[in-house]
Motif scaffolding. Structure first.
Motif, PDB file in Angstrom:
ATOM      1  N   MET A   1       0.849  -1.163   0.000  1.00  0.00           N
ATOM      2  CA  MET A   1       0.000   0.000   0.000  1.00  0.00           C
ATOM      3  C   MET A   1       0.904   1.239   0.000  1.00  0.00           C
ATOM      4  O   MET A   1       1.871   1.291   0.739  1.00  0.00           O
ATOM      5  N   ARG A   2       0.584   2.202  -0.795  1.00  0.00           N
ATOM      6  CA  ARG A   2       1.405   3.403  -0.894  1.00  0.00           C
ATOM      7  C   ARG A   2       1.267   4.262   0.362  1.00  0.00           C
ATOM      8  O   ARG A   2       0.238   4.267   1.026  1.00  0.00           O
ATOM      9  N   LEU A   3       2.330   4.993   0.664  1.00  0.00           N
ATOM     10  CA  LEU A   3       2.363   5.824   1.857  1.00  0.00           C
ATOM     11  C   LEU A   3       1.249   6.865   1.856  1.00  0.00           C
ATOM     12  O   LEU A   3       0.618   7.119   2.883  1.00  0.00           O
ATOM     13  N   SER A   4       0.958   7.447   0.707  1.00  0.00           N
ATOM     14  CA  SER A   4      -0.096   8.465   0.654  1.00  0.00           C
ATOM     15  C   SER A   4      -1.458   7.875   0.999  1.00  0.00           C
ATOM     16  O   SER A   4      -2.288   8.526   1.633  1.00  0.00           O
ATOM     17  N   THR A   5      -1.689   6.634   0.622  1.00  0.00           N
ATOM     18  CA  THR A   5      -2.954   5.977   0.952  1.00  0.00           C
ATOM     19  C   THR A   5      -3.051   5.742   2.453  1.00  0.00           C
ATOM     20  O   THR A   5      -4.104   5.968   3.058  1.00  0.00           O
ATOM     21  N   ILE A   6      -1.956   5.316   3.056  1.00  0.00           N
ATOM     22  CA  ILE A   6      -1.937   5.086   4.497  1.00  0.00           C
ATOM     23  C   ILE A   6      -2.178   6.389   5.238  1.00  0.00           C
ATOM     24  O   ILE A   6      -2.973   6.450   6.179  1.00  0.00           O
ATOM     25  N   LEU A   7      -1.525   7.460   4.795  1.00  0.00           N
ATOM     26  CA  LEU A   7      -1.713   8.771   5.410  1.00  0.00           C
ATOM     27  C   LEU A   7      -3.174   9.198   5.329  1.00  0.00           C
ATOM     28  O   LEU A   7      -3.748   9.687   6.303  1.00  0.00           O
ATOM     29  N   LEU A   9      -5.850   7.252   5.058  1.00  0.00           N
ATOM     30  CA  LEU A   9      -6.686   6.406   5.912  1.00  0.00           C
ATOM     31  C   LEU A   9      -6.559   6.791   7.384  1.00  0.00           C
ATOM     32  O   LEU A   9      -7.559   6.847   8.116  1.00  0.00           O
ATOM     33  N   VAL A  10      -5.347   7.090   7.832  1.00  0.00           N
ATOM     34  CA  VAL A  10      -5.159   7.494   9.223  1.00  0.00           C
ATOM     35  C   VAL A  10      -5.856   8.822   9.481  1.00  0.00           C
ATOM     36  O   VAL A  10      -6.511   9.011  10.508  1.00  0.00           O
ATOM     37  N   THR A  11      -5.741   9.749   8.547  1.00  0.00           N
ATOM     38  CA  THR A  11      -6.395  11.048   8.694  1.00  0.00           C
ATOM     39  C   THR A  11      -7.907  10.881   8.754  1.00  0.00           C
ATOM     40  O   THR A  11      -8.588  11.513   9.560  1.00  0.00           O
ATOM     41  N   VAL A  62       8.731  10.072   8.321  1.00  0.00           N
ATOM     42  CA  VAL A  62       7.633   9.866   7.373  1.00  0.00           C
ATOM     43  C   VAL A  62       7.453  11.108   6.502  1.00  0.00           C
ATOM     44  O   VAL A  62       7.211  11.005   5.300  1.00  0.00           O
ATOM     45  N   THR A  66       7.022  11.663   2.384  1.00  0.00           N
ATOM     46  CA  THR A  66       5.908  12.324   1.710  1.00  0.00           C
ATOM     47  C   THR A  66       6.354  13.584   0.982  1.00  0.00           C
ATOM     48  O   THR A  66       5.708  14.009   0.026  1.00  0.00           O
TER      49      THR A  66
END
Length: 98
Positions: A1-7, A9-11, A62, A66
């Motif tokens: 999963m790409r870092l931007s997607t994880i960011l 989802l957490v947001t 992180v 980004t």
């Protein structure tokens, strides 16, 4: 999963939980600054939260990742963040984010 997607989802998890509360303006500012400010300026912003050195170091690690995203991707994430804050707070979030 790409870092931007994880960011993203957490947001989403932080902003749009089932509780009937508003996003803290300091958190909204931090979210916005995360994508737009240089690491040194962002470090000054984080200092007001009183987080541990380890937590700040992890956040900056992180952020360095980004920071390598294209401007187009950063803009898309910013637009999503504006929509989330407007939905969660029922306010005009463009004043906070942009």
């Amino acid at each position: 999963m790409r870092l931007s997607t994880i960011l993203l989802l957490v947001t989403l998890a932080f902003c749009c939980c089932e509780a009937k509360s508003f996003v803290c303006p300091a958190l909204a500012e931090e979210m916005s600054s995360y994508m737009t400010t240089p690491a040194d300026d962002f470090l000054r912003l984080l200092s007001k939260f009183g987080a541990s050195k380890e937590a700040v170091a992890a956040k900056l690690t992180v952020k360095r990742c980004t920071d390598q995203l294209s401007q187009e991707t950063k803009d898309r994430i910013q637009n999503i963040m504006v929509k989330m804050l407007e939905d969660c707070n029922k306010i005009d979030a463009t004043e906070i984010i942009l």
